[in-house]
Write an enzyme that holds these catalytic residues in place. Structure first.
Site, PDB file in Angstrom:
ATOM      1  N   ASP A   9      10.847  -0.566   0.297  1.00  0.00           N
ATOM      2  CA  ASP A   9       9.801   0.368  -0.099  1.00  0.00           C
ATOM      3  C   ASP A   9       9.787   0.476  -1.619  1.00  0.00           C
ATOM      4  O   ASP A   9      10.820   0.741  -2.248  1.00  0.00           O
ATOM      5  CB  ASP A   9      10.040   1.740   0.528  1.00  0.00           C
TER       6      ASP A   9
ATOM      7  N   GLU B  90       3.002   0.591   0.685  1.00  0.00           N
ATOM      8  CA  GLU B  90       3.879  -0.095  -0.259  1.00  0.00           C
ATOM      9  C   GLU B  90       5.191  -0.523   0.404  1.00  0.00           C
ATOM     10  O   GLU B  90       6.189  -0.759  -0.265  1.00  0.00           O
ATOM     11  CB  GLU B  90       4.182   0.808  -1.454  1.00  0.00           C
TER      12      GLU B  90
END
Length: 467
Positions: free
Chosen positions: A340, A383
């Site tokens: 992440d 993301e």
């Protein structure tokens, strides 16, 4: 089987438009209808369709009623039903009423739809061919009937054989075997080239009594003659003899981006009927190859994320569950990385979403070149990325996670007139036999959460200290 007329009935306007575009793009003539009434009107105007795709749940006329009406009016029309999971009983009723097959909407993929269409249209074509054969049997002499039956069987086998392969090697090998079975020949070969002229696939078959010189002459002609003759518009003539004392048939294969040729040769002349049969082999092989390449392209679009070109969320789950089952069955290790981007929202807020997209694409490009060929790098969402690591225990997975973390942190990302750098937090999950795919994801996700909690830009396993 391009050019066939298809009646497409679905009250979902988005699915109706999507499937209309897809089928039209495959060369079919499509009559879309959003209701049973529109479908009945299309039947009145058209008279007969090669194939109909009907939604079981329509606002005015049920799919079963429409199926019954269509079969009474046009028995040769093949029918495929669209249904949801709740309509499976009705779908089985539709099969009893003469439908060829049914597809569940929620699981439908365009290559699956194309495959069912091909089989249904092939059955229709074979049924018509069989009726034609029966008519000929009543009129023709016994030998002519035998020959016609043999030819029809070969033509049918072309469709059956070339419809099954799912790889270039399977298809090309199947085509060569068909030609060898259908046409007695001394030698035959097939060569395919890519856009740069490189040989993509090539193979030959020959009888034991073929001399080495004749075999080499055949290869030289097929390879060299392809370069010189592929631009010609004329089909190969019967009994063309580029090799002394041999009769030869050859046909171009044009299936962009591949180009090639298939050829057969023997000492005795080929009959016009054999030449025509050979041309059918070549044309069917060319069509099958074109469809195979198209399916590969469509499949690639279906499993790739539009922005990053990594595998998408849906394909991630499909492959994760597949590898979980393999690991459980064979006792092989399996690990999963969750990555992440740290503080990604600040990038969008500060520099805008276009810069955010560039960050996502740059990190994805790094992942593609940094993982092994056997690993599957995916965009999980937003993301967040995931990397499936088959046959990988926890310790090597932790090491890879650290290399990816360090590599991403050192990767410059263009930003205005300068550069920016991003970091990632990594969570590592490791499979155990009592787990399923969801449990492995939950473990990696929990490790990622811990990495975020203790300061970001680090790697955490399910029970490890941060790296």
């Amino acid at each position: 089987m391009a050019g066939e007329q298809i009646l497409l009935v679905d009250d979902d306007p988005d699915l109706l438009a999507l499937h209309t575009r897809f089928l039209t793009g495959q060369g079919y003539r499509v009559a879309p209808a959003a209701s049973g009434a529109q479908a009945l009107q299309a039947l009145e105007e058209q008279g007969e369709f090669h194939l109909a795709i009907l939604d079981l749940m329509l606002p005015d006329v049920s799919g079963l009623e429409l199926l019954s009406h269509l079969k009474q009016r046009s028995p040769d029309t093949e029918v495929i039903m669209f249904t949801g999971y709740g309509g499976l009983d009705s779908a089985l009723s539709a099969l009893r009423l003469g439908a060829y097959d049914y597809l569940v909407k929620t699981d439908l993929r365009l290559p699956d739809l194309q495959a069912v269409l091909d089989r249904a249209l092939e059955r229709r074509s074979l049924a018509q061919a069989n009726r034609e054969l029966l008519a000929n049997l009543q009129q023709a002499q016994a030998e002519l009937v035998r020959q016609r039956a043999h030819e029809l069987t070969l033509i049918r086998r072309i469709g059956e054989t070339l419809a099954r392969p799912r790889t270039l090697d399977d298809l090309a090998t199947g085509l060569l075997n068909l030609v060898r079975e259908g046409l007695p020949a001394l030698v035959l070969g097939l060569t395919l080239r890519g856009v740069d002229g490189e040989t993509v696939w090539e193979d030959y078959r020959h009888q034991d009594n073929l001399t080495a010189e004749a075999g080499q002459a055949f290869r030289d002609w097929l390879q060299g003659g392809l370069t010189e003759a592929m631009g010609k518009e004329d089909a190969c003539p019967v009994n063309k003899r580029p090799v002394p004392n041999q009769a030869m048939l050859w046909e171009k294969i044009d299936a962009a981006p591949l180009t090639g040729a298939v050829a057969v040769a023997r000492d005795e002349a080929f009959t016009p009927e054999e030449a025509e049969l050979f041309r059918i082999f070549a044309l069917q092989g060319e069509a099958a190859l074109t469809n195979l390449l198209l399916f590969e392209e469509v499949k690639g679009l279906a499993i790739r994320d539009d922005l990053t070109s990594l595998y998408n969320f849906r394909y991630f789950w499909e492959m994760l569950n597949h590898h979980v089952e393999l690991s459980r069955r064979y006792g092989e290790p399996l690990s999963l990385l969750f990555l992440d981007l740290d503080d990604f929202k600040r990038v969008n807020d500060t520099y805008g979403h276009l810069q955010g997209d560039l960050v996502l694409k740059t990190v994805a490009a790094f992942l593609r070149q940094a993982v092994r060929q056997a690993d599957l790098a995916c965009r999980y969402g937003g993301e967040e990325y995931a990397v499936i690591l088959p046959q990988t225990p926890a310790a090597p997975a932790m090491g890879l996670g650290e290399r990816l973390r360090a590599g991403i942190a050192a990767t410059p990302i263009p930003c205005g007139g300068g550069e920016m750098f991003m970091t990632v937090s990594v969570g590592v999950g490791s499979f155990s036999p009592q787990m399923d795919g969801a449990a492995l994801v939950a473990q990696a996700d929990q490790a990622l959460y811990q990495a975020k909690q203790v300061g970001k830009n680090r790697v955490m396993g399910a029970t490890s200290a941060p790296l």
